[in-house]
Design an enzyme around this catalytic site. Structure first.
Site, mmCIF file in Angstrom:
data_model
loop_
_atom_site.group_PDB
_atom_site.id
_atom_site.type_symbol
_atom_site.label_atom_id
_atom_site.label_comp_id
_atom_site.label_asym_id
_atom_site.label_seq_id
_atom_site.Cartn_x
_atom_site.Cartn_y
_atom_site.Cartn_z
ATOM 1 N N GLU A 116 -13.166 -2.322 11.731
ATOM 2 C CA GLU A 116 -12.919 -1.450 10.583
ATOM 3 C C GLU A 116 -13.980 -1.656 9.495
ATOM 4 O O GLU A 116 -14.444 -0.704 8.893
ATOM 5 C CB GLU A 116 -11.532 -1.757 10.003
ATOM 6 C CG GLU A 116 -11.197 -0.935 8.770
ATOM 7 C CD GLU A 116 -9.889 -1.372 8.125
ATOM 8 O OE1 GLU A 116 -9.282 -2.355 8.604
ATOM 9 O OE2 GLU A 116 -9.475 -0.736 7.142
ATOM 10 N N GLU A 156 0.823 -1.213 0.000
ATOM 11 C CA GLU A 156 0.000 0.000 0.000
ATOM 12 C C GLU A 156 0.857 1.264 0.000
ATOM 13 O O GLU A 156 0.548 2.230 0.679
ATOM 14 C CB GLU A 156 -0.942 0.024 1.208
ATOM 15 C CG GLU A 156 -1.911 -1.141 1.209
ATOM 16 C CD GLU A 156 -2.916 -1.061 2.351
ATOM 17 O OE1 GLU A 156 -4.123 -1.126 2.045
ATOM 18 O OE2 GLU A 156 -2.512 -0.937 3.511
ATOM 19 N N ASP A 197 -8.649 -8.624 3.319
ATOM 20 C CA ASP A 197 -8.419 -7.579 4.319
ATOM 21 C C ASP A 197 -9.556 -7.468 5.325
ATOM 22 O O ASP A 197 -10.290 -6.480 5.292
ATOM 23 C CB ASP A 197 -8.205 -6.232 3.612
ATOM 24 C CG ASP A 197 -7.739 -5.163 4.583
ATOM 25 O OD1 ASP A 197 -7.316 -5.513 5.693
ATOM 26 O OD2 ASP A 197 -7.778 -3.977 4.220
#
Lengths: 670, 670
Positions: B361, B260, B333
């Site tokens: 999240e 990332e 993820d």
């Protein structure tokens, strides 16, 4: 849009319930000729698929007793059919009757039909800004009638409007909002009215106006509008004479005087009686009718629900014979459910007409399905006990009980100028339809009319007709449930009549108490509801026994009106065995579940409906479902701050905080 | 707030599951003295209500085999109780064990308890901006650690944090986000780290850091960060030596490299292996551990789900012995549900540790109840078939299968700095709790841990414990259902990970394809899902047989992962007999109904909970219920534009238009 629907053509709803088409060019003959008979012939020629039809003006006794609007249909569908009437409008109504039977798949083999209307006048009231220049007037909207084009150009929809009304028996219309602009009675505007009347005449729709009571003063022609003043009386006489010169079959006036700030005889120390009789006198030479609205209330100490009765009942019999008192179905104002007005049956000498609301001012505007046939029927069927058991509102208003010849029924309609489907919601057309049909025959059931409408507006497929008729029959009760069950009323936002604001305290400085929801729900720690029994405002006293006693007694009161008449403890045990609080929650939730069920029902109908109307209704139902949850959560969470009791645990919980709802703003007209 | 609750004191959740209080001042004695033993004594003195307790450091074989963290509890509750361990932390853990039994009403009469942890290192990963000055860093938020006060002032919550972790067996923490600011390794910040480590030491929480791989270059001290460069190697060695001077028991580093956009060895033409071993060499002399994250992916042609495996598997066994590869539970993820990462069981020589996400999240942030014990358990219990049947993820990671001594388990936690209850939602505390408990004993069931947590956090009243435990056990499946059932993943809004945006195409110019929902759902007219079989990306190949075959075959694939591995026709017949489309709709709707049911369950619990936490959870559940409808309607209406099939007619319909949802914006962090 899904499924196999490619063969269904898109429709925008503009044809209403008049969707018949025929390539057959039916054989139709008539024994006389007139513009109205020409219309009847043309309607049949282009739509009728059966045997040849004869239209005969006759003077037989059998036909004459039916009055000018009545007709007889005889003959056989396999051979020939005869429609007889004493007048051209009777033939026109007969023709529409025949087409209705065809379109609803209910044609008999042998005809044996005799029809005449329950009410002489079946009239729409348009809350429209006609008479105002520009976009002033109600809600700042321009007039539906497009008056700026008149008299030079006649909008094409006038004919469609007249035809739609004639097809269901409506024979009169009030063009403008009440009270109108003073300009309305000037020659400029009278010429526009004449242009409209000329188009409507062959369809036998009479035109009425709703003038401002103070017109002579407001126009600057007189210093007063005092009804006992000779100059004023003369002014109105002359003005009416002038109107009739333009429009010989002008219907008359609808008056809203001394109500919600409008001018009226009380401004001059006179009475409603004085005002009404003065205007009636001006109209009488022309056989003009004066409809005087009993929708009067002031911000005083008296329960608003009582005021109309107190004002009019004492003058029963003192009004001129061409006066009819127009009374809303309930004592307040077109709420989702109201008990009947106590004036029904109370006025025995002066005729009383019902004022219904066709447009859904308080029932989701153009967004909700709320079939009002059930509302109309509920009112008509209610027993007033005026002359003992069986004195229904229908009988006290249609001439059956008191022998009145001047009978009428009115419906407030606010057509949506820019909606191709006339009403903003296809299903709102059904309220226009049922008003006309019940005005013609107040013994028809709301359900049969709903089915008629569904068959004509959509399809005769039984898999569609029955579920959708059922949906319609449940729709107004669903609105009552998710908005204002058990007799609650006027919990609307102070700024509009769309969303819930039971907490609304003061919309603007000086906002009248009787415009606040708390005036009506009276919720406190002990309970909820407006005490209208002897311990309260005693509005129950205005009803005849035994209604007075049954409404006035907590134990016997119809639970549908419980909180209308009583302030009831939260823990009061209802007939279901539940507490009042629980019962209230159940009703609110049931309303939501009903709308969700309507969505399911509608979505199943996809294959029977053209894509345009399918998506239109689906989309509206989504709004309705959302609104239902909004109403339920707002009211339940707000009233819970008083009851301090939990929502029954098997019911769906709110998914929003009260404070969010209290700070949410919405413009329903956006 | 309703009902009889006045006796329940308000609680803000800040005490977590540690709410025991005793006026008894229990008799506690220890055979040695140390700061950690003092803590154990104090905990028991203030909370223990039973027999006298002895805390004994012993060197018996029975205790030594349990390792430094293990302990034995013996004796009788009516007489005396003995906790034995080879180290002070063993006594501390034993003391918390005793208190847990007391608070969960599960004290035996005779103690016969032998405990030791499944993983040597049980570590939290804080995605925190520690190391950055000001409010830069993740989401622009300031650091939870309040580092501006360090080292001069120690925030009071440090002790509470350490105590909470120790009470559930967590023994390490990574203070900062990965990759950190280069400033993190300057002496100014190392002094701050030391201040933290000093507070945590008596609770046996080791401190780790997540440095930036390019730190020497970014600080301007070297021209490169090439791991094969001698100067770079020396720089890291010196830096690590410096850190250990301040913190002799410093844990080590967690590295996120070349992922990332973060820096890493690939920037210099080197490999992950090169980078990891260079840093491991620097740490080794101090027994420091290097955790190297396998969360690596690039915007190339390769299926993102395959990249970690391709990168790390070939280097199995080539990493230094103090390196452990940190692998997220699933290949993508932290989605609501993922199959296991194929790296579990694939790395047989180099140890692999699970990275869970404790914070939600992707599961409603601080607004939803989503008990992740079931997620953690599902991963641990999954059979990798690495060494034949029974090679569960638990066994491939905890040393059972491959004999690794370096074992660890990590959980990403993002404590909410300004929330009194630490996590923003009281029920989010349960995810912290269960991570610790399963890290200690990976054979515990998620359900038993949920019950433990409920009893300690709220009450032992069975009428509360069982419904709420049941609610928690269903909560994550509800999230899967209303967000991403049947193997769907990453349908989140491109700008955040809260709401649905399956339609999101390009958040900003240059937005990578693998950051778009369409990359994952692959919906088209024929069907939906990502083909990861041999006809597609062949990610299934990375699994051991027979998992490879069962996932790879549409007929045998676990339907929970169907659309993860297959592009499936809308009309495909599922095991339920429904079409895929219908099944998808059912799952979405079921998720909504589940949350509504949670609301009902919670509201019934009012009398068992203090008003503050009752209203807190009630309010959060309202948000969750609203979000569930939002997710369902957005996904169903959007995917319907591909399937062109009706939502099954017995399911609740949407009450919003797709276009409204597509134009709705929400800031989940507001």
């Amino acid at each position: 849009m899904f499924g196999n629907m490619s063969m269904l053509l898109a429709e925008d709803g503009s044809q209403l319930w008049l969707r018949a088409r025929s390539d057959a060019h039916a054989q139709v003959i008539a024994n006389q000729k007139s513009p109205s008979i020409d219309i009847a012939i043309k309607e049949l020629q282009t739509q009728w698929k059966g045997a040849p039809v004869q239209l005969n003006i006759v003077r037989t006794k059998a036909v004459i007793v039916l009055g000018e609007d009545g007709y007889i249909i005889s003959g056989e569908n396999t051979k020939d059919i005869i429609i007889e009437a004493s007048s051209e409008q009777g033939l026109l109504y007969g023709a529409y009757h025949l087409l209705r039977l065809q379109e609803t798949n209910t044609l008999p083999v042998t005809f044996n039909i005799t029809e005449y209307p329950s009410y002489a006048i079946r009239i729409l009231n348009h809350w429209d800004s006609f008479g105002y220049t520009g976009t002033s007037g109600m809600m700042g909207l321009g007039s539906f009638w497009e008056p700026e084009k008149l008299p030079g150009t006649i909008p094409a929809f006038y004919t469609q409007y007249a035809r739609a009304n004639a097809s269901i028996g409506i024979n009169a219309t009030v063009l403008n909002i009440i009270p109108g602009s003073p300009d309305l009675l000037t020659s400029v505007w009278i010429e526009k009215v004449k242009a409209i009347a000329d188009v409507f005449r062959p369809y036998h729709i009479k035109v009425y106006l709703a003038p401002n009571f103070a017109t002579p003063k407001l126009l600057g022609e007189l210093k007063t509008a005092d009804p006992l003043n000779k100059e004023v009386q003369k002014w109105w006489k002359n003005k009416v004479d002038e109107i009739y010169k333009y429009i010989p079959d002008f219907g008359g006036f609808l008056m809203k005087a001394n109500s919600e700030g409008s001018s009226g005889p009380l401004d001059y120390g006179r009475t409603h009686l004085d005002g009404a009789n003065m205007m009636a006198d001006a109209l009488a030479p022309h056989k003009g009718v004066l409809m005087w609205r009993a929708f009067v209330y002031d911000p005083n100490e008296v329960d608003r629900a009582k005021q109309a009765y107190l004002e009019f009942k004492p003058n029963d019999g003192k009004f001129r014979s061409n006066v009819i008192i127009q009374v809303k179905n309930g004592p307040i104002d077109f709420q989702p459910r109201e008990p009947i007005s106590p004036l029904f049956g109370a006025m025995k000498k002066t005729p009383v007409m019902i004022e219904y609301e066709i447009m859904q001012e308080y029932l989701g505007s153009t967004n909700h399905i709320a079939y009002l046939g059930t509302t109309f029927e509920e009112c008509l069927d209610t027993d007033t006990y005026s002359q003992g058991s069986g004195s229904t509102v229908a009988k006290t208003t249609d001439g059956t009980m008191f022998g009145n010849k001047l009978t009428a029924i009115s419906g407030v309609a606010n057509h949506v100028a820019n909606a191709a489907n006339w009403c903003g919601h296809v299903f709102a057309q059904a309220n226009w339809y049922v008003f006309g049909r019940l005005g013609w025959n107040n013994k028809l059931s709301a359900e049969s009319v709903a089915e008629e409408w569904v068959r004509q507006t959509f399809t005769n497929e039984e898999a569609f007709v029955y579920p959708i008729t059922d949906l319609m029959m449940r729709s107004r009760e669903a609105e009552v449930d998710f908005m204002m069950p058990l007799g609650l009323h006027h919990l609307f936002a102070c700024g509009h009549h769309y969303g819930p604001e039971p907490w609304c305290d003061e919309h603007e400085p000086g906002w009248r108490p009787d415009w606040k929801p708390s005036y009506y729900h009276q919720a406190d720690k002990e309970g909820i509801g407006y005490d209208r029994t002897v311990t309260g405002s005693n509005a129950v006293e205005q009803y005849f026994p035994p209604l007075r006693e049954s409404y006035g007694n907590l134990a016997t009161c119809d639970e549908r009106f419980l909180l209308w008449f009583h302030h009831v403890p939260w823990t009061y045990q209802m007939r279901s065995g539940r507490t009042l609080w629980d019962e209230l929650c159940y009703h609110y939730d049931h309303g939501v579940q009903e709308v969700r069920d309507f969505q399911k029902t509608w979505d199943r109908m996809e294959k029977y409906v053209d894509p345009e109307r399918f998506v239109h209704v689906q989309s509206k139902l989504r709004i309705q479902a959302n609104d239902a949850v909004w109403w339920r959560d707002a009211c339940v969470l707000y009233f819970q701050t008083f009851s301090e009791m939990p929502i029954p645990y098997n019911l769906e919980r709110p998914n929003v905080e009260l404070i969010e709802l209290m700070t949410r703003t919405i413009d329903p007209f956006k």
